[in-house]
Design a protein around this motif. Structure first.
Motif, short mmCIF file in Angstrom:
data_model
loop_
_atom_site.label_atom_id
_atom_site.label_comp_id
_atom_site.label_asym_id
_atom_site.label_seq_id
_atom_site.Cartn_x
_atom_site.Cartn_y
_atom_site.Cartn_z
N LEU A 75 17.06 2.37 -4.09
CA LEU A 75 15.92 2.13 -3.83
C LEU A 75 16.49 2.06 -2.25
N THR A 76 16.56 1.25 -1.14
CA THR A 76 17.04 0.49 -0.15
C THR A 76 18.40 -0.21 0.24
N LYS A 98 17.17 0.22 -8.64
CA LYS A 98 16.06 0.54 -9.74
C LYS A 98 17.10 1.04 -10.90
N VAL A 99 17.44 0.05 -11.61
CA VAL A 99 18.47 -0.18 -13.29
C VAL A 99 18.24 0.76 -13.96
N THR A 100 18.56 1.73 -14.51
CA THR A 100 17.46 2.08 -16.44
C THR A 100 18.41 1.89 -17.57
N VAL A 101 18.79 0.91 -17.86
CA VAL A 101 19.61 1.26 -19.18
C VAL A 101 18.82 1.41 -20.40
N GLU A 102 20.29 2.70 -21.00
CA GLU A 102 19.03 3.21 -21.97
C GLU A 102 20.14 3.15 -23.45
N GLY A 103 19.44 2.52 -24.47
CA GLY A 103 20.50 2.40 -26.21
C GLY A 103 19.80 3.37 -26.60
N ARG A 104 19.18 2.73 -28.22
CA ARG A 104 18.85 3.31 -29.54
C ARG A 104 17.73 1.85 -29.73
N PRO A 105 16.59 3.22 -29.84
CA PRO A 105 15.65 2.21 -30.21
C PRO A 105 15.12 2.27 -32.05
N ASP A 106 16.12 1.41 -32.35
CA ASP A 106 16.77 1.05 -33.69
C ASP A 106 15.23 0.88 -34.91
N HIS A 107 15.17 -0.31 -35.64
CA HIS A 107 14.18 -0.28 -36.55
C HIS A 107 14.73 -2.06 -36.95
N SER A 108 14.27 -2.88 -36.19
CA SER A 108 14.56 -4.11 -35.78
C SER A 108 15.62 -4.95 -37.17
N GLY A 109 14.12 -4.75 -38.40
CA GLY A 109 14.30 -4.79 -39.71
C GLY A 109 15.90 -3.96 -40.43
N SER A 169 0.89 -1.38 -0.08
CA SER A 169 -0.12 -0.32 0.21
C SER A 169 0.66 1.32 0.20
N PHE A 170 1.88 1.41 0.54
CA PHE A 170 2.62 2.56 0.96
C PHE A 170 4.25 2.74 0.57
N GLY A 171 4.24 1.72 -0.17
CA GLY A 171 5.85 2.12 -0.74
C GLY A 171 6.91 1.74 -0.35
N PHE A 172 6.52 1.18 1.35
CA PHE A 172 7.46 0.30 2.29
C PHE A 172 7.18 -0.72 2.77
N PHE A 195 14.32 -2.13 -14.48
CA PHE A 195 14.42 -3.33 -13.76
C PHE A 195 15.16 -3.21 -12.90
N SER A 196 14.38 -4.21 -11.60
CA SER A 196 14.62 -3.66 -10.23
C SER A 196 15.80 -5.42 -10.17
N VAL A 197 17.11 -4.60 -8.43
CA VAL A 197 17.95 -5.41 -8.91
C VAL A 197 17.09 -5.71 -6.72
N ASP A 198 17.28 -7.45 -6.44
CA ASP A 198 17.06 -7.22 -4.64
C ASP A 198 18.40 -8.20 -4.69
N ILE A 199 18.94 -7.95 -3.98
CA ILE A 199 20.68 -8.25 -2.91
C ILE A 199 20.30 -8.27 -1.68
N ARG A 200 20.38 -9.41 -1.13
CA ARG A 200 20.06 -9.97 -0.05
C ARG A 200 21.60 -10.81 0.82
N GLY A 201 21.34 -10.91 2.25
CA GLY A 201 22.12 -11.26 3.06
C GLY A 201 22.43 -11.43 4.31
N VAL A 202 23.62 -11.90 4.92
CA VAL A 202 23.17 -11.91 6.55
C VAL A 202 24.14 -11.59 7.00
N GLU A 203 25.40 -10.97 5.81
CA GLU A 203 26.94 -10.71 6.57
C GLU A 203 27.24 -9.36 6.22
N GLU A 204 27.88 -8.56 6.71
CA GLU A 204 27.58 -6.94 5.40
C GLU A 204 29.19 -7.27 4.55
#
Lengths: 411, 411
Positions: A322-323, A216-227, A127-130, A283-292
């Motif tokens: 993000l966090t 949050k990762v944003t990859v920017e390339g170039r939107p060319d014609h696939s053919g 509901s609240f983004g957190f 895309f999103s990345v979520d990395i979790r662990g129990v040791e610094e």
């Protein structure tokens, strides 16, 4: 001590599940009428059990079994009953209904300390983004500006929702717990993973709750014609993003021994047409662990991959943090106490870590805290198919009850 | 012969661009009021030029410059004026306005054959789930059942749209062209790629229009909790999909010398939450090439990758074939004629292939066909920033006019 009453447990799960049940699963978003009806049901059960019941300035519910000695700080247990959209019957509720059953098992026992069952508001992220909004505020932690900005958002924020159901958000600080408010806190919960289920084990004593780094990762390339665009003339954002997904998975595997998990869960491709080379991928990345240390090493490997792929593929890659949560070790004394009671059941059990976040993470900032897991079917959670066996829940409740009893008699 | 009139060209592009212009670019979806207004404008220009104008049962516009000899089949040229959503000023329109200017340049010349300017309806993919709907129907080709099912769909289909503007779709066969209807067909078009632009070349004589194989790929893994599921216990659909994206790119690179391009343009990830391992990914594959052999080898490499990744990653991968189009070589005689005129301009030019599909692809099934490209800025197309220089368009129009003249005097 009495045995856990599986008939009562089953009946109570069924009754609670009737609030917010829709075509698919259960939806009880915080501060909605479905959640409020479920809370009133839990308050009714608490009162039937003879608990002293009150709510704090955030709506968190407290049900107290009075001990002999009012001077000693109480022991606490509990969890949440809000759900994600189309969630299941057991996430959170096992720690609330289980706590009430544990108190029922302790009826007639003479205990020094009081025991509080706490029902935390707004545990889920939906509901609240957190996630864990109420427990974060209760421990008065210093969270990010973004957290407060979103909590205070006049339309979509937590405070707006609070106000909508008659609370005065100005008073939120009245809900902040004193550092010595509790002797201990224990949360019983389904594992939400498949470790216990796959191993056929019945109990998991949590040693550490993983810290999550989210990006949050944003990859920017170039939107060319696939053919019309030869292979060598492309700056394909999805190709670069795919390399990064695999590099992130590799970073997870390289640190798997240290308990790291790394996931890309969300991805959007723009413009998203069959005949256009993707110009942008988010895309999103979520990395979790129990040791610094291993968390930091994994994050470093991720950052290196970003740098290399951006250079080789000729794309721009932006990484927004993000966090960054730190791992939360559980209190050693409580872990040992839970482990002792788990071993005493004779059932297969293990010490393990929690990859998922819980209110216990925040309670641990001010109270010695422990967590106990019971298995859930195939590890499925946040889903209508979420399922836990009543036998397993009862076993968890018994370990909880015995540990609460010990703690309540500890000076 | 007169020179191409750049002032007239520029004015006509500007006037045509006023139909369907919105905040971003131009939107003239087929059979909408914006398209109809643009068609009426083109008909007005045709009539001002003294052409005989009619429309067939699909709404395709024909403007005929009468030749001396009515017994000989006419020569045809043309393209389309419908656009994608938020498209540009030049895709298609260069071949329509350019054709009209070519006829203007031929004013006063004595030509044996008539010359028809054809404005094809519904060239773009946007509205009906298929591109080149009118030209496909005009050549009476045997297309897939799916094509006819979608064309005939009562709500969203091409026939429904036709009916909406007063045509009787039952009569569509009246628009089918006879095999000997035309002596030749030539389409002038912007390249929609960056080959000419990057090389600083002014003209591209098309030798072959690539055939496209298109697929919908569904990868099914298991949507577990991102925090609670160890790396070794995952069936991550996005990790498998990422491997496949890279394998498809590799297959494209491995056959790049043979003119193959391979693209994943669209991708959706489910459930698409930061904290859930992707359980399902759906994406598109677009493989194009000009030789059956390299197309087949690329498709084989893709199929092998699907098999291997499904096995190694423990995911299910389903591949649905959307289209398998064969490459369409242009008629050798017309290619040579265009090449001769291109060389005669003294401007840098090349023989090349078309990665993009065009109405010329379908016309080629029944008429000896050629295509001529002019460069567009950075290869950008299907976008408000699509741009072609008036000098380059004028050069293309001159080559077109000279070739049409030759063809019109060929017995």
């Amino acid at each position: 001590m009495k045995k856990a009453d599986k008939v009562w447990l089953e009946k109570t799960f069924d009754e609670l599940a009737s609030y917010g049940r829709a075509e698919k699963g259960i939806t009880r978003l915080p501060y909605t009428k479905e959640a409020i009806a479920a809370e009133e049901y839990i308050i009714k059960v608490m009162k039937e059990q003879g608990l002293d019941v009150w709510r704090d300035g955030l709506g968190n519910i407290f049900g107290r079994r009075r001990g002999k000695n009012d001077v000693l700080s109480p022991v606490a247990t509990g969890s949440h009953i809000d759900t994600v959209i189309e969630g299941g019957d057991y996430d959170g509720t096992v720690g609330v209904i289980g706590a009430l059953e544990a108190l029922r098992m302790l009826e007639g026992e003479e205990l020094e300390r009081s025991i509080d069952v706490i029902v935390f508001m707004a545990e889920e992220l939906t509901s609240f983004g957190f996630a864990n909004v109420a427990s974060k505020l209760m421990v008065g932690g210093s969270f990010t500006k973004d957290f407060y900005a979103r909590v205070e958002n006049e339309e979509t924020g937590f405070f707006a929702a609070l106000k909508g159901v008659g609370y005065d958000p100005e008073n939120y600080k009245s809900a902040v717990l004193a550092k010595d408010a509790y002797k201990a806190f224990i949360e019983l919960h389904i594992e939400q993973g498949r470790v216990l289920y796959d191993a056929g084990e019945k109990l998991g004593v949590v040693e550490c709750i993983a810290g999550a780094s989210r990006y949050k990762v944003t990859v920017e390339g170039r939107p060319d014609h696939s053919g019309a665009t030869p292979m060598g003339s492309r700056r394909d954002a999805l190709v670069a993003a795919s390399k990064l997904v695999l590099a992130i998975q590799q970073a997870g595997f390289d640190h798997a021994d240290q308990g790291i998990v790394a996931t890309v869960g969300m991805m959007e491709v723009f413009p998203g047409a069959v005949c256009v080379i993707p110009g942008k991928v988010v895309f999103s990345v979520d990395i979790r662990g129990v040791e610094e240390e291993s968390l930091s090493s994994t994050r470093h490997q991720f950052a290196e991959a970003v740098r290399e792929i951006a250079e080789i593929d000729g794309v721009n890659i932006t990484v927004d943090v993000l966090t960054i949560e730190h791992p939360t070790p559980m209190a050693e004394g409580i872990v040992d106490m839970l482990a002792g009671e788990a071993a005493a059941t004779g059932a297969p059990w293990r010490r393990m870590n929690s990859g998922a976040g819980h209110d216990a993470m925040y309670m641990a900032e001010i109270v010695p805290t422990g967590m106990l897991f019971v298995p859930c079917y195939e590890g499925i959670s946040h889903n209508p198919e979420e399922k836990a066996e009543m036998d397993d829940i009862a076993l968890g409740v018994e370990v909880l009850a015995k540990t609460l009893k010990k703690l309540a008699n500890t000076h």
